[in-house]
Design a protein around this motif. Sequence first.
Motif, mmCIF file in Angstrom:
data_model
loop_
_atom_site.group_PDB
_atom_site.id
_atom_site.type_symbol
_atom_site.label_atom_id
_atom_site.label_comp_id
_atom_site.label_asym_id
_atom_site.label_seq_id
_atom_site.Cartn_x
_atom_site.Cartn_y
_atom_site.Cartn_z
ATOM 1 N N TYR A 193 1.706 -10.343 0.123
ATOM 2 C CA TYR A 193 0.504 -9.595 0.502
ATOM 3 C C TYR A 193 -0.721 -10.502 0.677
ATOM 4 O O TYR A 193 -1.288 -10.553 1.754
ATOM 5 N N LEU A 194 -1.116 -11.196 -0.384
ATOM 6 C CA LEU A 194 -2.349 -11.980 -0.308
ATOM 7 C C LEU A 194 -2.277 -13.083 0.746
ATOM 8 O O LEU A 194 -3.151 -13.169 1.621
ATOM 9 N N LEU A 195 -1.272 -13.933 0.663
ATOM 10 C CA LEU A 195 -1.183 -15.063 1.597
ATOM 11 C C LEU A 195 -1.001 -14.618 3.055
ATOM 12 O O LEU A 195 -1.757 -15.060 3.920
ATOM 13 N N PRO A 196 -0.037 -13.751 3.357
ATOM 14 C CA PRO A 196 0.134 -13.356 4.762
ATOM 15 C C PRO A 196 -1.083 -12.634 5.355
ATOM 16 O O PRO A 196 -1.339 -12.732 6.548
ATOM 17 N N LEU A 197 -1.810 -11.923 4.508
ATOM 18 C CA LEU A 197 -2.977 -11.176 4.995
ATOM 19 C C LEU A 197 -4.271 -11.970 4.854
ATOM 20 O O LEU A 197 -5.351 -11.449 5.141
ATOM 21 N N SER A 198 -4.158 -13.204 4.390
ATOM 22 C CA SER A 198 -5.330 -14.065 4.160
ATOM 23 C C SER A 198 -6.381 -13.370 3.292
ATOM 24 O O SER A 198 -7.581 -13.438 3.564
ATOM 25 N N LEU A 199 -5.903 -12.712 2.249
ATOM 26 C CA LEU A 199 -6.783 -12.040 1.288
ATOM 27 C C LEU A 199 -6.911 -12.901 0.040
ATOM 28 O O LEU A 199 -5.904 -13.389 -0.478
ATOM 29 N N SER A 200 -8.112 -13.074 -0.438
ATOM 30 C CA SER A 200 -8.291 -13.760 -1.714
ATOM 31 C C SER A 200 -8.171 -12.736 -2.835
ATOM 32 O O SER A 200 -8.314 -11.526 -2.617
ATOM 33 N N ALA A 201 -7.924 -13.225 -4.025
ATOM 34 C CA ALA A 201 -7.869 -12.338 -5.189
ATOM 35 C C ALA A 201 -9.205 -11.629 -5.365
ATOM 36 O O ALA A 201 -9.250 -10.435 -5.670
ATOM 37 N N GLY A 202 -10.291 -12.358 -5.159
ATOM 38 C CA GLY A 202 -11.616 -11.770 -5.303
ATOM 39 C C GLY A 202 -11.882 -10.675 -4.291
ATOM 40 O O GLY A 202 -12.435 -9.625 -4.618
ATOM 41 N N SER A 203 -11.469 -10.913 -3.060
ATOM 42 C CA SER A 203 -11.648 -9.918 -2.005
ATOM 43 C C SER A 203 -10.839 -8.657 -2.299
ATOM 44 O O SER A 203 -11.340 -7.538 -2.170
#
Length: 98
Positions: free
Chosen positions: A18-28
């Motif tokens: 989820y995070l890496l493929p969607l370029s989402l940071s934990a903070g976001s």
Amino acid sequence: MTDILPPVHPGEILREEYLLPLSLSAGSLAKKLGVPRTRIERIAKETAPVTTDTALRLAKFFATSPEFWMNLQASYDLKISARELRADIDRIQRYEAA
């Protein structure tokens, strides 16, 4: 219990699928979920479990189910406990009806 696959922490799934493929940071993600940044960071680093509260929020955001996240956590917990308790569990005799 036979270990076919190593235990997979739900944080690994969150991070890698989820995070890496969607370029989402934990903070976001934390901001979008309305939770502290550290909660998502700790899950993604595999140092904290997914709670029911977090499972509900992740399910809503990623259009999954809360059961998906809780089953990942339960499976991980069972595999870890099985390893830690193997000797004690092996000593238990199966119930046999008379």
